[in-house]
Motif scaffolding. Structure first.
Motif, PDB file in Angstrom:
ATOM      1  N   LEU A 185      -5.911 -17.422   0.132  1.00  0.00           N
ATOM      2  CA  LEU A 185      -6.701 -16.212   0.313  1.00  0.00           C
ATOM      3  C   LEU A 185      -6.529 -15.611   1.704  1.00  0.00           C
ATOM      4  CD1 LEU A 185      -8.017 -17.703  -2.127  1.00  0.00           C
ATOM      5  CD2 LEU A 185     -10.201 -16.742  -1.386  1.00  0.00           C
ATOM      6  N   ALA A 186      -6.579 -14.278   1.752  1.00  0.00           N
ATOM      7  CA  ALA A 186      -6.551 -13.546   3.015  1.00  0.00           C
ATOM      8  C   ALA A 186      -7.825 -12.713   3.130  1.00  0.00           C
ATOM      9  CB  ALA A 186      -5.329 -12.631   3.075  1.00  0.00           C
ATOM     10  N   HIS A 187      -8.186 -12.421   4.363  1.00  0.00           N
ATOM     11  CA  HIS A 187      -9.376 -11.600   4.609  1.00  0.00           C
ATOM     12  C   HIS A 187      -9.038 -10.483   5.574  1.00  0.00           C
ATOM     13  CE1 HIS A 187     -13.354 -10.212   5.356  1.00  0.00           C
ATOM     14  NE2 HIS A 187     -13.490 -10.779   6.540  1.00  0.00           N
ATOM     15  N   LEU A 188      -9.325  -9.243   5.174  1.00  0.00           N
ATOM     16  CA  LEU A 188      -9.189  -8.101   6.065  1.00  0.00           C
ATOM     17  C   LEU A 188     -10.575  -7.788   6.599  1.00  0.00           C
ATOM     18  CD1 LEU A 188      -6.700  -5.768   4.156  1.00  0.00           C
ATOM     19  CD2 LEU A 188      -6.264  -7.796   5.562  1.00  0.00           C
ATOM     20  N   LYS A 231      -2.989  -0.010   5.485  1.00  0.00           N
ATOM     21  CA  LYS A 231      -1.561  -0.017   5.166  1.00  0.00           C
ATOM     22  C   LYS A 231      -0.811  -1.015   6.042  1.00  0.00           C
ATOM     23  CE  LYS A 231       2.466   2.912   4.400  1.00  0.00           C
ATOM     24  NZ  LYS A 231       3.393   1.930   4.935  1.00  0.00           N
ATOM     25  N   GLU A 232      -1.123  -1.010   7.330  1.00  0.00           N
ATOM     26  CA  GLU A 232      -0.474  -1.955   8.241  1.00  0.00           C
ATOM     27  C   GLU A 232      -0.796  -3.394   7.835  1.00  0.00           C
ATOM     28  OE1 GLU A 232      -0.645  -3.249  12.969  1.00  0.00           O
ATOM     29  OE2 GLU A 232      -1.444  -1.299  12.326  1.00  0.00           O
ATOM     30  N   ALA A 233      -2.038  -3.626   7.400  1.00  0.00           N
ATOM     31  CA  ALA A 233      -2.444  -4.965   6.984  1.00  0.00           C
ATOM     32  C   ALA A 233      -1.665  -5.408   5.750  1.00  0.00           C
ATOM     33  CB  ALA A 233      -3.941  -4.990   6.696  1.00  0.00           C
ATOM     34  N   VAL A 234      -1.513  -4.491   4.788  1.00  0.00           N
ATOM     35  CA  VAL A 234      -0.771  -4.824   3.574  1.00  0.00           C
ATOM     36  C   VAL A 234       0.686  -5.131   3.919  1.00  0.00           C
ATOM     37  CG1 VAL A 234       0.133  -3.896   1.406  1.00  0.00           C
ATOM     38  CG2 VAL A 234      -2.273  -3.551   2.010  1.00  0.00           C
ATOM     39  N   ILE A 256      -9.875  -0.121  -1.600  1.00  0.00           N
ATOM     40  CA  ILE A 256      -9.212   0.963  -2.338  1.00  0.00           C
ATOM     41  C   ILE A 256      -7.866   1.286  -1.701  1.00  0.00           C
ATOM     42  CG2 ILE A 256      -9.351   3.429  -2.890  1.00  0.00           C
ATOM     43  CD1 ILE A 256     -12.422   3.003  -3.139  1.00  0.00           C
ATOM     44  N   GLN A 257      -7.840   1.345  -0.371  1.00  0.00           N
ATOM     45  CA  GLN A 257      -6.584   1.620   0.332  1.00  0.00           C
ATOM     46  C   GLN A 257      -5.576   0.493   0.116  1.00  0.00           C
ATOM     47  OE1 GLN A 257      -6.153   4.644   1.848  1.00  0.00           O
ATOM     48  NE2 GLN A 257      -8.179   4.974   0.959  1.00  0.00           N
ATOM     49  N   HIS A 261      -1.820   0.750  -1.629  1.00  0.00           N
ATOM     50  CA  HIS A 261      -0.585   0.364  -0.951  1.00  0.00           C
ATOM     51  C   HIS A 261       0.136  -0.765  -1.694  1.00  0.00           C
ATOM     52  CE1 HIS A 261      -1.327   3.096   2.254  1.00  0.00           C
ATOM     53  NE2 HIS A 261      -2.374   2.454   2.730  1.00  0.00           N
ATOM     54  N   LEU A 262      -0.609  -1.650  -2.316  1.00  0.00           N
ATOM     55  CA  LEU A 262       0.021  -2.706  -3.122  1.00  0.00           C
ATOM     56  C   LEU A 262       0.755  -2.102  -4.310  1.00  0.00           C
ATOM     57  CD1 LEU A 262      -2.772  -5.454  -3.125  1.00  0.00           C
ATOM     58  CD2 LEU A 262      -0.529  -5.596  -2.016  1.00  0.00           C
TER      59      LEU A 262
END
Length: 340
Positions: A185-188, A231-234, A256-257, A261-262
Motif C-alpha cells: 500500500l501507498a499513501h498520498l 500527477k507527480e505522485a502517480v 479523483i486526480q 492519471h492512472l
C-alpha cells in the motif's frame, strides 16, 4: 439628550438575564412565548429598537458570525459544513460572513482581523495548511470574541474544537484495503503542517503494523499542494520497481486526480491498482469506477461548531462553560475502485 436604553436596562426591568433578552430579541426558540412578548413590550416601551446601533457599539459586538475556511471551489466538505453553520445561525438570529484563506497564513490573518474589526460576535475557522502561528486568533480571544475551530484543529490554542476522527477513518479505510487482499500500500498525504494529515498518516501506518505489514517500507508521498501534486505522485509510484497495488489518498479530490492519471497511463482500477479517498464527496460515486472513500459528517460538523460558538457567545460565565473537543465518527464506503 434622551437616555439610550440597552439590553441591560430591559433585563433589569424584567428581572431576567441579558442573554435571555438577547435571545428573545432574536426570536430564539429556547425562549418562551411569554418571555419574548414581555421583552418585546419592554423594548418598545423603552424605544430600544431605535437604538440598536448604539447598543452594538457599546457592547462591541453584533449578530454577525465570521467563518474562515481554506477554500470552497473544490471542497464539497466545506460547502456542506457551511450549510450546517448557516442553518444554526439563522435559527438563532445570526448572520454569517464567509471568508477564504486560500490556504495562506497571511490571508487567514487578514481575514480574521477584518472580522474582528467588523465586531463579529464570534469566529468559526478551519485552519490553512500554512498556519503555524496563532497570534491573530489570540488577538480575537483577547477582545472577548469566542473562537471555535472546526475540521482542522490545533493543540496550541485553548479553544473549543469540532473535528472528525481522522485517525480512525484512515485506519479503517486502510484495513478495508488489506481485507481486500492488497499488501503493498501507498499513501498520498497532505502537508504535515495540518493535523488532519498527521492523523490520517498515523492511521494508515498503524493499520499496516496491526496487520503485520512492514510500515517502515510503506510508500508515503507528501502532496503539499493537496490535489495539485497528484500527477507527480502517480508518476513516481509507476516508476517504482515494485509498484504499489493500492493507494490511499488524503482527500477525495486527490483520489479523483490519481484515478484520472492512472487511467491516462493505461492502467485499470482496481485490477492494476486500487484507489481510495477521504471525505465522502458525492462526486466519487459518479466516477468510473466509483471511488471508495471515508464519509465525514460535514453538515453535522457545521451544525455542532455553530451551536458551540453561539453557546460561548451568549454565556455569561465563560469560565464555568470551559471548552470542548468534540470528535465526530467517520464511515468507510467501499466501492468498485477497491473491491476486487
Amino acid at each position: 439628550m434622551a437616555k439610550v436604553y440597552t439590553i441591560h436596562d430591559i433585563a433589569i426591568r424584567l428581572n431576567i438575564s441579558k442573554s435571555t433578552v438577547s435571545r428573545a430579541l432574536r426570536n430564539h426558540p429556547d425562549v418562551s412565548k411569554e418571555t419574548k412578548q414581555a421583552v418585546f413590550d419592554m423594548a418598545e416601551k423603552l424605544n430600544y429598537q431605535k437604538n440598536i446601533l448604539a447598543s452594538n457599539l457599546a457592547s462591541k459586538s453584533t449578530n454577525l458570525i465570521g467563518v474562515v475556511i481554506p477554500e470552497i471551489a473544490r471542497q464539497h466538505f466545506f460547502a456542506q459544513a457551511l450549510s450546517g453553520i448557516q442553518k444554526v445561525a439563522k435559527e438563532n438570529g445570526y448572520i454569517v460572513m464567509v471568508c477564504q484563506s486560500n490556504e495562506e497564513l497571511q490571508e487567514e490573518i487578514n481575514q480574521v482581523r477584518a472580522l474582528v474589526n467588523s465586531r463579529v460576535a464570534g469566529i468559526l475557522i478551519s485552519l490553512s495548511k500554512e498556519t503555524n502561528s496563532f497570534g491573530h486568533l489570540q488577538e480575537a480571544l483577547d477582545r472577548n470574541i469566542p473562537v471555535v475551530l472546526f475540521d482542522r484543529g490545533t493543540d496550541q490554542l485553548e479553544v473549543s474544537q469540532i473535528t472528525v476522527d481522522d485517525y480512525k477513518g484512515a485506519f479503517d479505510i486502510t484495513q478495508h484495503l488489506i481485507d481486500q487482499g492488497y499488501s503493498n500500500l501507498a499513501h498520498l498525504s497532505g502537508p504535515m503542517s495540518l493535523s488532519i494529515s498527521q492523523k490520517r498518516y498515523n492511521g494508515f501506518i498503524d493499520a499496516l503494523k496491526n496487520n503485520g505489514l512492514n510500515s517502515a517500507e510503506a510508500v508515503v508521498y507528501q502532496c503539499d499542494n493537496l490535489s495539485l501534486d497528484a500527477k507527480e505522485a502517480v508518476d513516481r509510484l509507476l516508476s517504482m520497481k515494485k509498484q504499489p497495488d493500492a493507494v490511499f489518498c488524503m482527500s477525495d479530490y486527490m483520489a479523483i486526480q490519481v484515478l484520472k492519471h492512472l487511467k491516462d497511463s493505461g492502467l485499470k482500477v482496481p485490477q492494476d491498482i486500487a484507489v481510495a479517498g477521504f471525505a465522502g464527496d458525492p462526486i466519487t460515486e459518479l466516477m468510473e469506477p466509483q471511488i471508495s472513500t471515508v464519509e465525514q459528517p460535514a453538515f453535522d460538523i457545521g451544525v455542532q461548531a455553530a451551536k458551540r460558538l453561539i453557546m460561548e457567545v451568549e454565556t455569561e460565565d465563560k469560565e464555568t462553560l470551559g471548552f470542548v473537543n468534540k470528535v465526530l465518527p467517520t464511515k468507510v464506503i467501499s466501492r468498485s475502485s477497491t473491491v476486487k
